[in-house]
Design an enzyme around this catalytic site. Structure first.
Site, mmCIF file in Angstrom:
data_model
loop_
_atom_site.group_PDB
_atom_site.id
_atom_site.type_symbol
_atom_site.label_atom_id
_atom_site.label_comp_id
_atom_site.label_asym_id
_atom_site.label_seq_id
_atom_site.Cartn_x
_atom_site.Cartn_y
_atom_site.Cartn_z
ATOM 1 N N LEU A 62 24.358 24.060 38.443
ATOM 2 C CA LEU A 62 24.269 24.899 37.256
ATOM 3 C C LEU A 62 23.741 26.291 37.621
ATOM 4 C CD1 LEU A 62 24.429 25.103 34.102
ATOM 5 C CD2 LEU A 62 22.018 24.375 34.070
ATOM 6 N N THR A 63 22.664 26.334 38.402
ATOM 7 C CA THR A 63 21.962 27.581 38.702
ATOM 8 C C THR A 63 22.766 28.506 39.615
ATOM 9 O OG1 THR A 63 19.837 26.464 38.484
ATOM 10 C CG2 THR A 63 19.837 28.521 39.694
ATOM 11 N N HIS B 165 -11.309 18.668 50.262
ATOM 12 C CA HIS B 165 -11.221 18.467 51.709
ATOM 13 C C HIS B 165 -11.819 19.627 52.505
ATOM 14 C CE1 HIS B 165 -8.416 15.252 50.632
ATOM 15 N NE2 HIS B 165 -8.373 14.870 51.889
ATOM 16 N N GLU C 261 14.292 22.498 37.231
ATOM 17 C CA GLU C 261 14.803 21.942 35.971
ATOM 18 C C GLU C 261 14.117 22.559 34.748
ATOM 19 O OE1 GLU C 261 15.886 17.847 35.755
ATOM 20 O OE2 GLU C 261 15.926 17.641 37.926
ATOM 21 N N GLU D 102 7.412 28.028 31.582
ATOM 22 C CA GLU D 102 7.629 28.950 30.476
ATOM 23 C C GLU D 102 8.822 28.523 29.616
ATOM 24 O OE1 GLU D 102 5.087 30.629 33.436
ATOM 25 O OE2 GLU D 102 7.099 29.801 33.654
#
Length: 388
Positions: A132-133, A345, A370, A374
């Site tokens: 999609l991107t 740690h 995904e 925001e």
């Protein structure tokens, strides 16, 4: 108020326990010995996914008649979370394969398309990708430039997809391309593109901060001819399909985030009990114990949000808001937990001798992939302002 069944650790179903034990044993045997080597080399271990398929991990949500495991979202979340406690990179790859590629074919494919592609994807002999991107259209998916032009009984794809999990190694890719005007949510269509199709190329592999054993790369299409029989659903339905797929995918990222957070927390709890300063374990100091309390509480809250979204998904209810809430809270929690784990740690947390350094690097993707945090807030705001 949505009625959902709480499933704390002490009351997991028998099936969930079986998935947990199988995933834990798989991760310990095939993943844990290689985690840092794969991370350093940015090596994508294609060979382990057929082993994962043999255990039913590559088609968790798909009915058995298509080669899947026929399980629900509680079991699926258990799988992704458990794998990610050991290596979030592999958890991410299994999640992207299941919730994006495989689920898209199952949700919107014809019976013939399901029978053609799902069995090989479920058995792990084929790896899936979902495109999609693009370089200039991350959150603004409706502005994509990749085009699909219909010519008789086939389509011609041109353009480049970016930040695609398995963009190089995937055998089967779902590609969303524009067949109408930019900005038109009914102007995009989904296609299945098989590796080896002329005009379908792998592009640049990203050199990433974290999740380095999960391959991320470009997919390039140059006059790539796709038969109309590879189209998923009606013409112009691709964007709408994608938004529905992302609703479930966000539950995947919530589960991934839980694995990151639990892995970092477990390491911190153990280290704080073993590390001695001023004659006692550092876990006995209030400054450290309060950090552990905050981590444990936020992980529990994230788990409950994820379980709620999973239960709603199992009941075929709308999960747009619940999935976004789970993804938002769990992903932000895993970043905070990973950061605090490094702090607990001390100097050792800044070295590669302890796993929290890698959890810290891996965690940030969860707030981006995904849909950024925001974007999740925009999705949630629209729902609550419209009273749904």
């Amino acid at each position: 108020m949505i009625d959902f069944e709480l499933r704390p650790e002490v009351s997991k179903s028998e099936t969930q326990r079986m998935v947990y034990e199988a995933a834990r044993d798989f991760a310990i045997q095939f993943i844990k010995p290689n985690v840092m080597d794969w991370d350093e080399a940015q090596y994508f271990p294609v060979e382990i996914f057929e082993k994962a398929g043999a255990l039913g991990f590559m088609g968790m949500l798909i009915p058995e008649r298509y080669g899947g495991s026929g399980m629900g979202y509680h079991e699926y979340v258990t799988l992704i979370e458990t794998i990610s406690i050991i290596d979030p990179s592999i958890g991410l790859s299994i999640a992207a394969h299941n919730s994006l590629c495989v689920n898209h074919i199952y949700s919107f494919g014809t019976e013939q398309q399901r029978l053609k592609w799902l069995p090989q994807l479920c058995e792990g002999s084929s790896i899936g990708a979902w495109g999609l991107t693009e370089h200039n259209t991350g959150s603004d998916a409706k502005g994509m430039s990749t085009t699909a032009t219909q010519k008789g009984d086939h389509w011609v794809l041109n353009g480049t997809k970016n930040f695609i999990t398995h963009g190089i190694s995937a055998d089967i890719a779902i590609v969303i391309a524009r067949n109408g005007n930019k900005g038109d949510n009914r102007g995009m269509t989904a296609f299945v593109v098989e590796r080896g199709t002329p005009g379908f190329y792998a592009g640049k592999k990203e050199n990433k901060l974290g999740m380095r054993a999960s391959e991320t790369a470009e997919m390039i299409f140059e006059n790539c001819i796709i038969p109309d029989e590879n189209r998923l659903g009606p013409i112009g339905d691709g964007f709408v399909q994608s938004m529905k797929i992302l609703d479930g995918g966000r539950i995947s990222i919530a589960a991934l985030s839980l694995g990151v957070a639990k892995g970092a927390y477990n390491s911190s709890l153990l280290y704080s009990q073993e590390r001695k300063q001023f004659g006692k374990s550092i876990s006995e100091f209030q400054g450290i114990s309060f950090k552990l309390v905050d981590m444990a509480t936020e992980i529990e809250a994230a788990s409950l949000l994820t379980q709620k979204a999973s239960e709603m998904k199992n009941k075929n209810l709308n999960v747009t808001k619940a999935g976004a809430m789970a993804k938002l809270f769990a992903s932000e929690t895993c970043v905070k937990v990973a950061s605090e784990s490094v702090q607990i740690h001390g100097g050792y947390g800044f070295t590669k001798d302890f796993p929290v350094e890698k959890f810290y690097r891996d965690s940030k993707l969860c707030t981006i992939g995904e849909g950024t945090s925001e974007i999740q807030k925009i999705v949630i705001a629209r729902k609550i302002l419209n009273n749904n």
